[in-house]
Design a protein around this motif. Structure first.
Motif, PDB file in Angstrom:
ATOM      1  N   ILE A 118       0.521  -1.698   0.070  1.00  0.00           N
ATOM      2  CA  ILE A 118      -0.134   0.298  -0.152  1.00  0.00           C
ATOM      3  C   ILE A 118       1.165   1.494   0.075  1.00  0.00           C
ATOM      4  N   ASN A 119      -0.071   2.446  -0.809  1.00  0.00           N
ATOM      5  CA  ASN A 119       1.159   3.547  -0.916  1.00  0.00           C
ATOM      6  C   ASN A 119      -0.147   4.270  -0.333  1.00  0.00           C
ATOM      7  N   ILE A 120       0.203   5.296  -0.008  1.00  0.00           N
ATOM      8  CA  ILE A 120      -0.158   6.482   0.667  1.00  0.00           C
ATOM      9  C   ILE A 120      -0.148   8.105   0.339  1.00  0.00           C
ATOM     10  N   ASP A 121      -1.385   8.450   0.027  1.00  0.00           N
ATOM     11  CA  ASP A 121      -0.942   9.993  -0.184  1.00  0.00           C
ATOM     12  C   ASP A 121      -1.461  11.035   0.403  1.00  0.00           C
ATOM     13  N   ASN A 122      -1.939  10.474   1.324  1.00  0.00           N
ATOM     14  CA  ASN A 122      -3.131  11.667   1.572  1.00  0.00           C
ATOM     15  C   ASN A 122      -2.984  11.235   3.717  1.00  0.00           C
ATOM     16  N   ILE A 123      -2.713  12.744   4.052  1.00  0.00           N
ATOM     17  CA  ILE A 123      -2.803  12.923   5.742  1.00  0.00           C
ATOM     18  C   ILE A 123      -4.202  11.911   6.437  1.00  0.00           C
ATOM     19  N   SER A 124      -5.583  12.044   5.874  1.00  0.00           N
ATOM     20  CA  SER A 124      -6.527  11.336   6.275  1.00  0.00           C
ATOM     21  C   SER A 124      -6.754   9.932   6.424  1.00  0.00           C
ATOM     22  N   ILE A 125      -6.510   9.620   4.711  1.00  0.00           N
ATOM     23  CA  ILE A 125      -6.135   8.092   4.412  1.00  0.00           C
ATOM     24  C   ILE A 125      -5.207   7.379   5.248  1.00  0.00           C
ATOM     25  N   LEU A 126      -3.949   8.349   5.303  1.00  0.00           N
ATOM     26  CA  LEU A 126      -2.377   8.042   6.673  1.00  0.00           C
ATOM     27  C   LEU A 126      -3.700   7.062   8.168  1.00  0.00           C
ATOM     28  N   GLU A 127      -3.596   8.443   8.088  1.00  0.00           N
ATOM     29  CA  GLU A 127      -4.512   8.318   9.915  1.00  0.00           C
ATOM     30  C   GLU A 127      -5.654   6.985   9.967  1.00  0.00           C
ATOM     31  N   GLN A 128      -6.382   7.137   8.683  1.00  0.00           N
ATOM     32  CA  GLN A 128      -7.491   6.193   9.163  1.00  0.00           C
ATOM     33  C   GLN A 128      -7.143   4.721   8.686  1.00  0.00           C
ATOM     34  N   PHE A 129      -5.616   4.524   7.615  1.00  0.00           N
ATOM     35  CA  PHE A 129      -5.070   3.191   8.056  1.00  0.00           C
ATOM     36  C   PHE A 129      -4.582   2.793   8.939  1.00  0.00           C
ATOM     37  N   ARG A 172       6.104  17.008  10.316  1.00  0.00           N
ATOM     38  CA  ARG A 172       5.812  16.703  11.416  1.00  0.00           C
ATOM     39  C   ARG A 172       3.964  15.894  12.244  1.00  0.00           C
ATOM     40  N   HIS A 173       3.004  16.165  10.861  1.00  0.00           N
ATOM     41  CA  HIS A 173       2.147  15.849  11.376  1.00  0.00           C
ATOM     42  C   HIS A 173       1.735  14.165  10.544  1.00  0.00           C
ATOM     43  N   ILE A 174       3.078  13.429   9.692  1.00  0.00           N
ATOM     44  CA  ILE A 174       3.119  12.144   9.414  1.00  0.00           C
ATOM     45  C   ILE A 174       3.544  12.172  10.620  1.00  0.00           C
ATOM     46  N   GLU A 175       4.720  12.046  10.796  1.00  0.00           N
ATOM     47  CA  GLU A 175       5.610  11.490  12.447  1.00  0.00           C
ATOM     48  C   GLU A 175       4.291  11.812  13.412  1.00  0.00           C
ATOM     49  N   ARG A 176       3.597  12.651  14.100  1.00  0.00           N
ATOM     50  CA  ARG A 176       2.112  12.302  15.166  1.00  0.00           C
ATOM     51  C   ARG A 176       1.704  10.989  15.024  1.00  0.00           C
ATOM     52  N   ILE A 177       0.909  11.066  13.336  1.00  0.00           N
ATOM     53  CA  ILE A 177       0.368   9.818  12.983  1.00  0.00           C
ATOM     54  C   ILE A 177       1.282   8.570  13.464  1.00  0.00           C
ATOM     55  N   ASN A 182       1.602   3.634  16.196  1.00  0.00           N
ATOM     56  CA  ASN A 182       2.889   2.584  16.313  1.00  0.00           C
ATOM     57  C   ASN A 182       2.255   2.023  14.791  1.00  0.00           C
ATOM     58  N   MET A 183       2.789   2.746  13.321  1.00  0.00           N
ATOM     59  CA  MET A 183       2.306   2.356  12.142  1.00  0.00           C
ATOM     60  C   MET A 183       4.111   2.075  11.763  1.00  0.00           C
ATOM     61  N   ARG A 184       4.135   1.211  10.672  1.00  0.00           N
ATOM     62  CA  ARG A 184       5.146   0.992  10.366  1.00  0.00           C
ATOM     63  C   ARG A 184       5.609   0.828   8.877  1.00  0.00           C
ATOM     64  N   ILE A 185       6.581   2.211   8.660  1.00  0.00           N
ATOM     65  CA  ILE A 185       6.251   3.195   7.142  1.00  0.00           C
ATOM     66  C   ILE A 185       7.563   2.032   6.571  1.00  0.00           C
ATOM     67  N   ASN A 186       7.314   1.491   5.557  1.00  0.00           N
ATOM     68  CA  ASN A 186       8.594   0.589   4.883  1.00  0.00           C
ATOM     69  C   ASN A 186       9.215   0.708   3.859  1.00  0.00           C
ATOM     70  N   GLY A 187       8.156   1.943   3.409  1.00  0.00           N
ATOM     71  CA  GLY A 187       8.677   2.662   1.844  1.00  0.00           C
ATOM     72  C   GLY A 187       7.945   4.098   1.936  1.00  0.00           C
ATOM     73  N   LEU A 188       9.248   5.206   1.022  1.00  0.00           N
ATOM     74  CA  LEU A 188       9.306   6.405   0.822  1.00  0.00           C
ATOM     75  C   LEU A 188       8.579   5.771  -1.056  1.00  0.00           C
TER      76      LEU A 188
END
Length: 410
Positions: A118-129, A172-177, A182-188
């Motif tokens: 999964i590749n996420i490009d939206n703060i709202s979706i990142l938070e839901q995920f 900074r917002h991404i980091e907070r979410i 406790n998310m695991r980000i495996n790619g940028l």
């Protein structure tokens, strides 16, 4: 496509014979060219841990997908339907990167269930995920680097007004979410657009994404999208893959050393792989002379190749039926009730009614953007594979137009 003894051929097959066998209009793809483009990318980034993810939106015919998988590529998809096509073509779910935009979360949930990356490009979706999956499912984050690139503003995706990606200024917002869930980000991921000539554009994106990477300790890959430019004219400048591979490779190796381990380097070429493989064969229906212009009216239109009208894209056009006649200047137009011009003021060997014209660079965004506008039927697709022309999609019929319509009593 080669010109030998005044005859245009693909792998030794005459284009006029292909048009006669399958009818017109028809998309014709050269399998050898597709394989060759993939090899160019592999050669350009030799020595790096590179994964190529073919951007399926360029052309999703199952036979094309199977061919590209055979070259060792993974897949980049932007819809759940493309993902299903990829799986049907033999790609493993783990080989597929899912990069949607503006979709309902239910589609992302379905992609997770399929096992896609999964590749996420939206703060709202990142938070839901994060709220739904926490650290049980990893995901990639698509960043917007605010870099203007690409040959046309409709295909430039990394600038500040783009709908794509999460702004690097929102880190900074991404980091907070990520921390809260406790998310695991495996790619940028970063993708600035198409038709990129200057390797410095990739390097500027690299600087931004390398700096961002320090915030994520669990990365497995960094994805630079694509944007490699193909030639639309004989004298066109294209992306220098050797130079890009050398410069970006050096920067990536230095980053991995600083990061503390080797990561995978991903790219998502679509148009680069299939564009030049495709030829759209049309037949000259009419010649019309006006006080200013000689029009060649063909048996197709913007319903089958919209790029010239949508993007102002240039596609070379040659008369494959007459390769030695006197050259004249023509404007090639379609049969749609719009101003659907394939090419203005093109010099080519004299065109006669009934001649077959080949429109080059029709492999990407030809059939995939085709429509039934004016209730016209979509063409057949043919792939030339190992010296044989194979039908890979049947021409539509009137029954196809009516299949999903429901007539009511009035």
């Amino acid at each position: 496509m080669e010109l030998n003894n005044n005859v245009y051929t693909i792998q030794g097959l005459k284009l006029t014979d292909i048009a006669e066998q399958f009818g017109t209009p028809v998309y014709v793809y050269d399998a050898d060219k597709i394989a060759g483009q993939v090899q160019k990318l592999k050669d350009g980034f030799k020595g790096l841990n590179v994964k190529l993810k073919y951007a399926a939106k360029a052309l999703t015919n199952l036979s094309i997908l199977k061919l590209i998988r055979k070259q060792g590529c993974g897949l980049d998809v932007v819809s759940i339907q493309e993902a299903h096509l990829g799986i049907r073509a033999g790609f493993k779910p783990s080989e597929i990167l899912f990069t949607p935009n503006s979709v309902a979360f239910s589609e992302i949930r379905e992609a997770v269930e399929l096992g896609l990356q999964i590749n996420i490009d939206n703060i709202s979706i990142l938070e839901q995920f994060g709220n739904e999956y926490g650290g049980t499912k990893s995901c990639c984050i698509r960043l917007n680097p605010h870099i203007m690139a690409g040959g046309n503003n409709k295909i430039s995706t990394g600038h500040i007004d783009s709908k794509f990606g999460i702004s690097v200024y929102q880190m900074r917002h991404i980091e907070r979410i990520v921390k809260a869930c406790n998310m695991r980000i495996n790619g940028l991921h970063v993708h600035t657009g198409s038709d990129i000539l200057d390797p410095e554009v990739f390097l500027r994106g690299a600087e931004i994404i390398f700096e961002s990477a320090t915030h994520f300790p669990d990365l497995e890959f960094i994805d630079f999208g694509s944007g490699f430019k193909v030639a639309y004219k004989d004298d066109d400048i294209t992306t220098d893959l050797q130079e890009l591979g050398k410069k970006l490779g050096s920067a990536f190796k230095a980053f991995c050393k600083e990061y503390g381990r080797k990561l995978e380097l991903w790219f998502e070429p679509g148009k680069f792989i299939v564009s030049e493989s495709g030829y759209f064969l049309v037949r000259a229906n009419t010649l019309k002379t006006t006080p200013a212009t000689v029009f060649v009216g063909v048996d197709s239109g913007q319903n089958h190749l919209i790029r010239p009208m949508m993007y102002g894209a240039h596609h070379e056009i040659v008369n494959v039926s007459n390769t030695s006649g006197t050259k004249r200047v023509y404007t090639i137009v379609g049969y749609i009730c719009e101003t659907d011009t394939f090419g203005w003021d093109r010099q080519m060997h004299e065109v006669r009614e009934g001649d077959i014209l080949a429109i080059k660079n029709a492999g990407a965004y030809g059939f995939s953007m085709a429509s039934n506008y004016n209730s016209r039927l979509r063409p057949a697709e043919v792939m030339v594979y190992k010296g044989e022309a194979k039908l890979i999609r049947q021409r539509e019929t009137l029954d196809d137009l009516l299949r999903n319509q429901v007539e009511i009593e009035l």
